[in-house]
Design a protein around this motif. Structure first.
Motif, short mmCIF file in Angstrom:
data_model
loop_
_atom_site.label_atom_id
_atom_site.label_comp_id
_atom_site.label_asym_id
_atom_site.label_seq_id
_atom_site.Cartn_x
_atom_site.Cartn_y
_atom_site.Cartn_z
N LEU A 1 0.83 -1.20 0.00
CA LEU A 1 0.00 0.00 0.00
C LEU A 1 0.87 1.25 0.00
O LEU A 1 0.57 2.22 -0.71
CB LEU A 1 -0.95 -0.01 1.20
N LEU B 1 2.21 1.70 -3.47
CA LEU B 1 1.17 2.22 -4.36
C LEU B 1 1.01 3.72 -4.18
O LEU B 1 0.92 4.47 -5.15
CB LEU B 1 -0.16 1.50 -4.11
N ARG B 2 0.99 4.16 -2.93
CA ARG B 2 0.87 5.60 -2.67
C ARG B 2 2.07 6.38 -3.22
O ARG B 2 1.91 7.47 -3.75
CB ARG B 2 0.72 5.85 -1.17
N ILE C 1 -7.70 9.72 -5.93
CA ILE C 1 -7.39 8.31 -5.70
C ILE C 1 -6.52 8.18 -4.45
O ILE C 1 -6.74 7.30 -3.62
CB ILE C 1 -6.70 7.69 -6.93
N LEU C 2 -5.54 9.04 -4.33
CA LEU C 2 -4.65 9.02 -3.17
C LEU C 2 -5.43 9.24 -1.87
O LEU C 2 -5.23 8.53 -0.88
CB LEU C 2 -3.56 10.08 -3.34
N ILE D 1 -7.60 6.11 -1.04
CA ILE D 1 -6.81 5.03 -0.44
C ILE D 1 -6.57 5.32 1.04
O ILE D 1 -6.73 4.45 1.89
CB ILE D 1 -5.46 4.84 -1.18
N GLY D 2 -6.20 6.55 1.35
CA GLY D 2 -5.97 6.92 2.74
C GLY D 2 -7.21 6.79 3.60
O GLY D 2 -7.16 6.31 4.73
N THR E 1 -10.07 4.94 2.94
CA THR E 1 -10.71 3.63 3.01
C THR E 1 -9.79 2.52 3.50
O THR E 1 -10.23 1.61 4.19
CB THR E 1 -11.27 3.22 1.64
N LYS E 2 -8.53 2.56 3.12
CA LYS E 2 -7.62 1.45 3.43
C LYS E 2 -6.74 1.73 4.65
O LYS E 2 -6.62 0.90 5.53
CB LYS E 2 -6.73 1.13 2.22
N GLU E 3 -6.11 2.89 4.66
CA GLU E 3 -5.14 3.15 5.72
C GLU E 3 -5.79 3.53 7.04
O GLU E 3 -5.42 3.01 8.08
CB GLU E 3 -4.18 4.26 5.29
#
Length: 183
Positions: free
Chosen positions: A42, A45-46, A85-86, A89-90, A92-94
């Motif tokens: 992850l 990807l970031r 998108i960045l 991700i932060g 929802t995922k991180e």
């Protein structure tokens, strides 16, 4: 290394970010010492998306057409979409995760861990959560939490009493793995 030769971890007790940083680093050490290997996918990807954002910004800077003509295409579409998108991700995922891991080698578990922490502003309560990296997996264990005052782990000079903190975090990992014998 012997524990006497190690440098003690010190935090500024007036700065909650300093306290959280010291505790989070120590949690990462503890989890890795238990055989978990950090998963950097992850983060990578970031970094890749961030590099694309920089490339788009450079393209916008050195594009042969004048600024008003290339603004909509380069900045409005690509730059905003990549930043979106960045942020997605932060969000929802991180979330508040400090560590993503793979499962330990030789383990029957097919999922790693997500270790998250929170230290609210103006609070002394540190919340540490250990969850499965894939909660829908059949081998995912129940999420466990530890909430405790940071005053239990630091001296009045801001030195982390690592032995106490290690015991609490190891107990939490044992709870997650279902290995704790006396509750």
């Amino acid at each position: 290394m012997a524990s006497g030769s190690r440098n003690p971890k010190k935090a500024n007790l007036l700065d909650p970010h300093s306290i959280k940083h010291v505790l989070d680093e120590c949690v990462t050490e503890i989890v890795k010492s238990r055989g978990y290997v950090e998963d950097f996918r992850l983060s990578n990807l970031r970094l890749f998306i961030g590099t694309l954002i920089i490339a788009v910004a450079l393209l916008a800077q050195f594009y042969p057409k004048k600024f008003p003509e290339n603004r909509d295409l380069l900045i409005g579409c690509i730059y905003v979409v990549l930043n979106g998108i960045l942020q997605f991700i932060g969000y929802t995922k991180e979330k508040s995760a400090i560590l993503f891991t793979y499962p330990p080698k030789g383990s029957f578990n097919s999922t790693g861990l997500i270790v998250s922490s929170k230290l609210a502003r103006f609070s002394d309560m540190y919340n540490l959560t250990v969850a499965s990296a894939d909660p829908k997996s059949i081998s995912a264990n129940k999420t466990v939490q530890l909430t405790k005052s940071v005053t239990k782990w630091f001296t009045k000079d801001g030195i982390l009493v690592e032995g106490l903190f290690w015991k609490d975090v190891e107990r939490l990992i044992d709870d997650y793995n279902g290995e704790r014998k006396n509750k």
